[in-house]
Write a protein that holds these residues in place. Structure first.
Motif, PDB file in Angstrom:
ATOM      1  N   VAL A 357     -59.759  -4.865 146.120  1.00 49.79           N
ATOM      2  CA  VAL A 357     -60.152  -6.209 145.688  1.00 49.79           C
ATOM      3  C   VAL A 357     -61.093  -6.101 144.498  1.00 49.79           C
ATOM      4  O   VAL A 357     -62.047  -5.322 144.501  1.00 49.79           O
ATOM      5  N   GLY A 358     -60.785  -6.857 143.452  1.00 54.82           N
ATOM      6  CA  GLY A 358     -61.648  -6.929 142.284  1.00 54.82           C
ATOM      7  C   GLY A 358     -61.790  -8.379 141.867  1.00 54.82           C
ATOM      8  O   GLY A 358     -60.784  -9.094 141.746  1.00 54.82           O
ATOM      9  N   VAL A 359     -63.022  -8.843 141.666  1.00 52.63           N
ATOM     10  CA  VAL A 359     -63.250 -10.231 141.266  1.00 52.63           C
ATOM     11  C   VAL A 359     -64.320 -10.283 140.184  1.00 52.63           C
ATOM     12  O   VAL A 359     -65.158  -9.386 140.063  1.00 52.63           O
ATOM     13  N   THR A 360     -64.272 -11.332 139.385  1.00 53.82           N
ATOM     14  CA  THR A 360     -65.350 -11.654 138.457  1.00 53.82           C
ATOM     15  C   THR A 360     -65.636 -13.142 138.571  1.00 53.82           C
ATOM     16  O   THR A 360     -64.793 -13.922 139.042  1.00 53.82           O
ATOM     17  N   GLY A 361     -66.813 -13.540 138.129  1.00 47.29           N
ATOM     18  CA  GLY A 361     -67.159 -14.950 138.219  1.00 47.29           C
ATOM     19  C   GLY A 361     -68.526 -15.221 137.647  1.00 47.29           C
ATOM     20  O   GLY A 361     -69.087 -14.414 136.903  1.00 47.29           O
ATOM     21  N   ARG A 362     -69.083 -16.364 138.012  1.00 51.54           N
ATOM     22  CA  ARG A 362     -70.380 -16.770 137.479  1.00 51.54           C
ATOM     23  C   ARG A 362     -71.297 -17.234 138.600  1.00 51.54           C
ATOM     24  O   ARG A 362     -70.841 -17.703 139.647  1.00 51.54           O
ATOM     25  N   VAL A 363     -72.570 -17.103 138.347  1.00 52.18           N
ATOM     26  CA  VAL A 363     -73.590 -17.519 139.296  1.00 52.18           C
ATOM     27  C   VAL A 363     -74.091 -18.907 138.893  1.00 52.18           C
ATOM     28  O   VAL A 363     -74.567 -19.100 137.774  1.00 52.18           O
ATOM     29  N   VAL A 364     -73.941 -19.854 139.804  1.00 52.66           N
ATOM     30  CA  VAL A 364     -74.423 -21.209 139.570  1.00 52.66           C
ATOM     31  C   VAL A 364     -75.709 -21.394 140.362  1.00 52.66           C
ATOM     32  O   VAL A 364     -75.722 -21.222 141.584  1.00 52.66           O
ATOM     33  N   VAL A 365     -76.792 -21.694 139.664  1.00 55.39           N
ATOM     34  CA  VAL A 365     -78.088 -21.895 140.307  1.00 55.39           C
ATOM     35  C   VAL A 365     -78.296 -23.389 140.488  1.00 55.39           C
ATOM     36  O   VAL A 365     -78.175 -24.160 139.535  1.00 55.39           O
ATOM     37  N   SER A 394     -59.497 -12.817 139.786  1.00 51.56           N
ATOM     38  CA  SER A 394     -59.381 -11.800 140.834  1.00 51.56           C
ATOM     39  C   SER A 394     -58.031 -11.105 140.782  1.00 51.56           C
ATOM     40  O   SER A 394     -57.027 -11.689 140.350  1.00 51.56           O
ATOM     41  N   THR A 395     -58.008  -9.848 141.244  1.00 51.43           N
ATOM     42  CA  THR A 395     -56.741  -9.151 141.438  1.00 51.43           C
ATOM     43  C   THR A 395     -55.930  -9.826 142.537  1.00 51.43           C
ATOM     44  O   THR A 395     -54.708  -9.752 142.543  1.00 51.43           O
ATOM     45  N   ASN A 396     -56.611 -10.482 143.480  1.00 51.66           N
ATOM     46  CA  ASN A 396     -55.944 -11.219 144.557  1.00 51.66           C
ATOM     47  C   ASN A 396     -56.082 -12.715 144.291  1.00 51.66           C
ATOM     48  O   ASN A 396     -57.175 -13.265 144.394  1.00 51.66           O
TER      49      ASN A 396
END
Length: 466
Positions: A357-365, A394-396
């Protein structure tokens, strides 16, 4: 970074106590493979995100082709994949009727072509390669270095701008400790330098708009390829975080409840944050393991052999899953229901691919009123805020649109930011407190719990490096 094998010996991996010049989140603008290929042959469509920590060297790289359903929430839903938070456990597919086999069949080939890898970067100043071919044969890289040398002491030039410093001439060796694809049998070494926007085809107009010091050229140590990168401006000064997976256990309850049957799974994983961006990757089991679902023999068998992907050196992932499972999608065994058999075989091959599993994203404060506040003020009280880590790629594809974790999982009060997608995103896991002031201590352990149904769960223990 490249997948081309090179004969260069493996140097010793090192860490640093100062911020690496390449720290941050980089998006690839163009790839020339081979070096100097015509603009029409260069790759400008693959989404490539490289998230690099500041001092530990830990990094995560994600590469999704244009047709990949994991590139965005919209792409995943249009492809027929529904959100499934338990997919973060990287153990099996959902088996639900929404999308299901049809979505897998339609996107199997492109998902097999995806790439992701993670590990530790070895950074060395200057051109540390023995051959020197990168600088000798890449005129663009030469131009970057010449401008760096010429303007090094000119404070009026943005090359010296401390807010977005240019990457000096350096050699980067990306040690891959886990990989979505089978090993290539080679090493990943590039000579890098920033200083000026890359000389590429005018059709990539966004390159010219980039701040020069946010752009970097990377050329393979054997001069076989070149990549131009742009650093996200909000990731050059942190905050930074880097965690390493040190233990994974699955607690599986029978259908009637009762005692938890615990299984330890040997995996490697890395979790990196730079600014308000993050990346998370967990590799396939490195040894034989058992199923996370005691009533699913096929998937249990698939997970048990996932470690054999690493033995398929030089193969594509699609070839490797067929090699490991001992059958092809067109069916080697003869039955009265060939379509059903093919579907089952492809399901098992998909499960094998999704055991990474590989994911990227952003942090929302968000503040107490649930308002988004991505420009966090360090003078504010962190206790008045909470973070939502939204998975955007994501890869998934079943993970796109989930929250990797949230400080207060569950139903929230109505949001004032009118972003229904963020408010409705289900949460994949729970953590013990992971605020900025708590994960700053190197060596600290963080527990992550991923529910997988029927009171069962996967627990991952992460070690903080920075």
């Amino acid at each position: 970074m490249t997948d081309k094998p090179t004969p260069t010996p493996t140097p010793t991996t090192t860490t640093t106590t100062t911020t690496l010049p390449v720290a941050g989140v980089w998006r690839r603008l163009v790839e020339e493979d081979p070096l100097g290929c015509p603009a029409t042959a260069a790759d400008t469509t693959t989404l490539v995100l490289w998230t690099q920590s500041a001092t530990s060297g830990l990094y995560v790289d994600l590469r999704l082709p244009l047709e990949s359903p994991g590139r965005s929430v919209g792409a995943a839903r249009a492809a027929g994949f529904v959100v499934r938070p338990s997919a973060l456990a990287a153990a099996s597919t959902s088996g639900n009727d929404e999308g299901g086999p049809e979505a897998i069949a339609a996107h199997f080939t492109v998902v097999a072509r995806q790439k992701s890898f993670a590990g530790q970067l070895e950074y060395r100043p200057g051109d540390a390669t023995e051959s020197g071919l990168a600088l000798q044969q890449d005129a663009v890289l030469q131009g970057h270095v010449e401008r760096l040398n010429k303007k090094r002491n000119d404070t009026s030039d943005d090359v010296s701008n401390a807010a977005s410093p240019c990457v000096p001439l350096c050699t980067c060796h990306w040690h891959r400790h886990l990989d979505y694809q089978p090993p290539t049998g080679g090493q990943d070494i590039g000579v890098c330098a920033g200083a000026a926007p890359p000389a590429v085809d005018p059709s990539t107009a966004k390159v010219a708009k980039s701040s020069p010091c946010l752009v970097m050229r990377e050329t393979g140590d054997d001069a076989s390829y070149a990549e131009d990168w742009e650093r996200h401006p909000d990731t050059t000064v942190g905050p930074y975080m880097a965690l390493e997976l040190i233990q994974e256990d699955t607690c599986q309850h029978s259908s009637s409840g009762g005692t938890c049957h615990n299984t330890t799974i040997s995996r490697k994983g890395y979790w990196v944050r730079a600014g308000n961006q993050f990346a998370y990757a967990v590799g396939r089991p490195t040894t034989t393991t058992t199923a996370t679902s005691s009533n699913d023999t096929a998937r249990g068998t698939t997970l048990a052999v996932a470690h054999k992907i690493q033995d398929c050196v030089g193969q594509s992932l699609e070839e490797a899953v067929q090699t490991v499972l001992g059958r092809h999608a067109d069916g080697d065994d003869k039955t009265d229901n060939v379509p059903q058999q093919q579907q089952q075989q492809q399901q098992q091959q998909w499960d094998l691919m999704m055991s990474y599993v590989g994911v990227t994203g952003r942090v929302v404060v968000k503040d107490n009123n649930n308002n988004n506040n991505n420009n966090d003020d360090n003078n504010d009280d962190n206790n008045d805020k909470k973070e939502a880590w939204l998975i955007e790629q994501s890869t998934n594809p079943e993970l796109v649109g989930c929250r990797l974790w949230e400080e207060q999982p569950g139903k929230e009060e109505p949001s004032n930011n009118n972003n229904k997608e963020e408010d409705d995103a289900p949460c994949c896991s729970q953590l013990k407190s992971l605020l900025l002031d708590s994960y700053s201590n190197s060596g600290q352990l963080v527990e992550q719990t991923i529910p997988i149904g029927d009171h069962s769960f996967v627990k991952r223990v992460w070690k903080v490096h920075e």
